[in-house]
Design a protein around this motif. Structure first.
Motif, PDB file in Angstrom:
ATOM      1  N   SER A  19       0.827  -1.209   0.000  1.00 36.73           N
ATOM      2  CA  SER A  19       0.000   0.000   0.000  1.00 36.73           C
ATOM      3  C   SER A  19       0.857   1.254   0.000  1.00 36.73           C
ATOM      4  O   SER A  19       0.553   2.231  -0.694  1.00 36.73           O
ATOM      5  CB  SER A  19      -0.919  -0.012   1.230  1.00 36.73           C
ATOM      6  OG  SER A  19      -1.720   1.136   1.267  1.00 36.73           O
TER       7      SER A  19
ATOM      8  N   TYR B  13      -7.924   7.923  -5.505  1.00 38.13           N
ATOM      9  CA  TYR B  13      -7.805   6.647  -4.798  1.00 38.13           C
ATOM     10  C   TYR B  13      -8.663   5.572  -5.473  1.00 38.13           C
ATOM     11  O   TYR B  13      -8.235   4.425  -5.639  1.00 38.13           O
ATOM     12  CB  TYR B  13      -8.258   6.802  -3.335  1.00 38.13           C
ATOM     13  CG  TYR B  13      -7.326   7.629  -2.465  1.00 38.13           C
ATOM     14  CD1 TYR B  13      -5.965   7.720  -2.736  1.00 38.13           C
ATOM     15  CD2 TYR B  13      -7.824   8.315  -1.349  1.00 38.13           C
ATOM     16  CE1 TYR B  13      -5.131   8.476  -1.928  1.00 38.13           C
ATOM     17  CE2 TYR B  13      -6.992   9.064  -0.525  1.00 38.13           C
ATOM     18  CZ  TYR B  13      -5.644   9.148  -0.830  1.00 38.13           C
ATOM     19  OH  TYR B  13      -4.814   9.884  -0.025  1.00 38.13           O
ATOM     20  N   LYS B  14      -9.892   5.943  -5.847  1.00 33.85           N
ATOM     21  CA  LYS B  14     -10.789   4.978  -6.475  1.00 33.85           C
ATOM     22  C   LYS B  14     -10.267   4.540  -7.840  1.00 33.85           C
ATOM     23  O   LYS B  14     -10.328   3.367  -8.207  1.00 33.85           O
ATOM     24  CB  LYS B  14     -12.184   5.582  -6.624  1.00 33.85           C
ATOM     25  CG  LYS B  14     -12.897   5.805  -5.284  1.00 33.85           C
ATOM     26  CD  LYS B  14     -14.276   6.422  -5.518  1.00 33.85           C
ATOM     27  CE  LYS B  14     -14.993   6.666  -4.181  1.00 33.85           C
ATOM     28  NZ  LYS B  14     -16.322   7.288  -4.380  1.00 33.85           N
TER      29      LYS B  14
ATOM     30  N   LYS C  22      -7.364   2.306  -7.269  1.00 38.14           N
ATOM     31  CA  LYS C  22      -7.682   1.258  -6.295  1.00 38.14           C
ATOM     32  C   LYS C  22      -6.665   1.243  -5.138  1.00 38.14           C
ATOM     33  O   LYS C  22      -6.085   0.208  -4.797  1.00 38.14           O
ATOM     34  CB  LYS C  22      -7.735  -0.108  -6.971  1.00 38.14           C
ATOM     35  CG  LYS C  22      -8.812  -0.200  -8.039  1.00 38.14           C
ATOM     36  CD  LYS C  22      -8.828  -1.568  -8.704  1.00 38.14           C
ATOM     37  CE  LYS C  22      -9.911  -1.631  -9.765  1.00 38.14           C
ATOM     38  NZ  LYS C  22      -9.931  -2.961 -10.452  1.00 38.14           N
TER      39      LYS C  22
ATOM     40  N   ASN D  95      -6.007   2.087  -1.159  1.00 37.13           N
ATOM     41  CA  ASN D  95      -6.612   2.309   0.154  1.00 37.13           C
ATOM     42  C   ASN D  95      -5.664   3.178   0.974  1.00 37.13           C
ATOM     43  O   ASN D  95      -4.573   2.726   1.350  1.00 37.13           O
ATOM     44  CB  ASN D  95      -6.853   0.977   0.867  1.00 37.13           C
ATOM     45  CG  ASN D  95      -7.492   1.164   2.236  1.00 37.13           C
ATOM     46  OD1 ASN D  95      -7.781   2.283   2.663  1.00 37.13           O
ATOM     47  ND2 ASN D  95      -7.713   0.058   2.934  1.00 37.13           N
TER      48      ASN D  95
ATOM     49  N   GLY E  48      -4.363   1.617   4.019  1.00 39.16           N
ATOM     50  CA  GLY E  48      -3.733   0.309   3.868  1.00 39.16           C
ATOM     51  C   GLY E  48      -2.317   0.236   4.374  1.00 39.16           C
ATOM     52  O   GLY E  48      -1.833  -0.834   4.742  1.00 39.16           O
TER      53      GLY E  48
END
Length: 536
Positions: free
Chosen positions: A369, A402-403, A406, A408, A411
């Motif tokens: 992440s 972020y979306k 993908k 987080n 994370g």
């Protein structure tokens, strides 16, 4: 969530928590620890000393203990005790299996020092009046007990119309001393007063040891531990009857456990001596006897020995906020050491590897992440620059970023947060485990006669492990995705220097743990870097 900031906060928190005791050690004390003394001898003079009282009470002077009686010796496989028949005062209590240093000719530890003897350890007081100044009769003599034997000494005296009888019972396979005190009123008037039993110590750890402090501890509704010299000099009193109370360090304990009656605790640091008294108010009618029983424990803080004691004395072994995690980890460490020839250094390495394996998926997720966050940092910087005057729009665009990729934002930090309790639990367990005291790992620097890691509870005398640990931290920082903020990046790079400075005086067992953990983390990051794929 801004992951670099969260990671920075976690690292800084670790630095503060780990370094607090180093940067802000307890106020220095003058008493000499028993680990630096030879067997105590009775004092040559009889200075005045105040009897231990509640903080609000007046400081009425009472005579100190003087060696007026006969000395009886109790010899067991675990200890050698010297009891003075003048009141049953404990003049010496030598632990046969624990020495003052790692030197081959080091003497065994004596929990009773010459200075603390003046305050009459194991003395009895009736209504704050010492009983040891009177004439005592004795039944019994020197005892030599093996692990299957027990023995007793009975002492008696008169305080006016009150007959006082003390029966001390010893067992060859235990550090416990059981006591029965019987007060019989042979007069015509009712006798009222407080029966108190006392403990005294100049300290169960070295005065300059930042990681192993002497403190007062007692168990009522909950465990209370007080090591602040200012508070102890003012005096402390339990608000409720105690299950036990005493003087402790990381490794040793002197405690009294009431097994009848309700006894309150009073404690004080007085003239450089830690003093504890457990007191019970009694009314003895004419022709009637009152009996109180206690069990004393003087010895190492080992789980098996304390578990055999009454009053929940096993709770004297406590590893802080994460105690529920620390104790199983310590027990597993002891198990590993039993299968590695008793080498706790090897056991620490194996335990660290096992913990790292268990947390490997979480750590891997965290590193991955963080790498993803690093890859989108340039895009985040552009968004912040473009919408510098519109914070709501900037946050919306960042969330969309972020979306899209993908990612987080939590994370990178959540897996690390889950590991922190285990880290601190193991830290406290290694710091407080008596099994590591004088436990060798690599006694001499390979190929030389230079003493090196001969005691995992002491610092590395050559500073090799903390310096190598600092180098591994620096390498980790170089491998970890850097923060976008230059200031944050500089602070992160300063952490290895700060931690190395802190670890120079850390017990070497802790340094070994951290060093091995760093090496495994570097290996894991290297594997992640090799397997990393370009972002879509």
């Amino acid at each position: 969530m801004d992951t670099p900031r969260v990671i920075l906060a976690i690292v800084l928190s670790l630095a503060v928590l780990v370094g607090w005791n180093f940067l802000f050690p307890p106020a220095p004390r003058t008493p000499v620890a028993p680990e630096n003394q030879t067997a105590a001898q009775p004092p040559q003079s009889s200075p005045e000393a105040s009897a231990l009282q509640a903080p609000a009470a007046s400081s009425a002077l009472q005579p100190a203990f003087t060696a007026a009686g006969k000395r009886l010796t109790v010899e067991t496989p675990r200890y050698r005790a010297v009891i003075n028949t003048a009141g049953g005062i404990l003049e010496s209590f030598t632990l046969k299996h624990y020495t003052t240093t790692i030197a081959p000719d080091a003497p065994p530890i004596d929990l009773i020092s010459q200075t603390s003897l003046a305050k009459a350890p194991l003395g009895l007081l009736w209504d704050l009046t010492p009983t040891w100044t009177g004439a005592w009769q004795v039944q019994g003599g020197d005892l030599t007990l093996d692990t299957t034997q027990s023995g007793s000494i009975q002492l008696s005296t008169r305080l006016g119309d009150l007959e006082v009888v003390r029966i001390l019972r010893f067992q060859g396979d235990s550090y416990a001393i059981q006591e029965e005190v019987r007060l019989t009123n042979q007069g015509k008037a009712q006798a009222k007063g407080q029966l108190s039993t006392t403990l005294a110590s100049t300290g169960l750890s070295a005065p300059d040891d930042k990681y192993n402090r002497t403190q007062i501890a007692y168990l009522a509704n909950a465990l209370t531990q007080e090591g602040d010299p200012k508070d102890l000099q003012a005096g402390i009193t339990s608000e409720q009857p105690v299950r036990w109370g005493g003087i402790e360090s990381n490794y040793f304990l002197m405690a009294a456990v009431p097994t009848s009656g309700d006894m309150l605790l009073r404690a004080k640091l007085e003239d450089g001596i830690y003093r504890v008294a457990l007191a019970d108010a009694l009314i003895v009618d004419p022709g009637v006897s009152q009996v109180r029983t206690l069990t004393y424990y003087l010895g190492p803080k080992t789980e098996a020995d304390l578990a055999a004691m009454p009053g929940g004395l096993s709770q004297a072994i406590h590893y802080g906020f994460f105690d529920v995690i620390a104790k199983p980890l310590k027990r597993f460490l002891v198990f590993l050491a039993a299968h590695t020839g008793g080498n706790y250094g090897v056991a620490i390495i194996i335990l660290t590897v096992i913990i790292k394996i268990l947390f490997w998926p979480l750590s891997h997720k965290s590193y991955k992440s963080m790498d993803q966050m690093r890859r989108i940092q340039p895009l985040m910087a552009k968004i912040r620059e473009k919408y510098a005057d519109d914070r709501e729009k900037m946050n919306a665009e960042i969330m969309q970023l972020y979306k899209t990729y993908k990612v987080n934002p939590a994370g990178g930090c959540l897996p690390m947060l889950l590991q922190i309790p285990v880290f601190f639990a193991l830290y406290q367990a290694l710091l407080g485990a008596i099994e590591l005291r004088h436990a060798p790992f690599i006694p001499h620097l390979p190929g030389t006669d230079i003493v090196w890691l001969a005691d995992l509870s002491a610092k590395d005398p050559l500073y090799i492990t903390p310096l190598v640990m600092g180098a591994t931290m620096f390498l980790q920082q170089r491998m970890t995705p850097s923060a976008a903020d230059p200031t944050q990046a500089k602070i992160m790079m300063a952490m290895p220097v700060i931690f190395t400075f802190l670890f120079l005086s850390f017990p070497s067992g802790l340094v070994v743990y951290w060093l091995v953990n760093n090496v495994l983390s570097i290996f894991q990051q290297w594997l992640l870097t090799r397997s990393a794929k370009p972002a879509n």
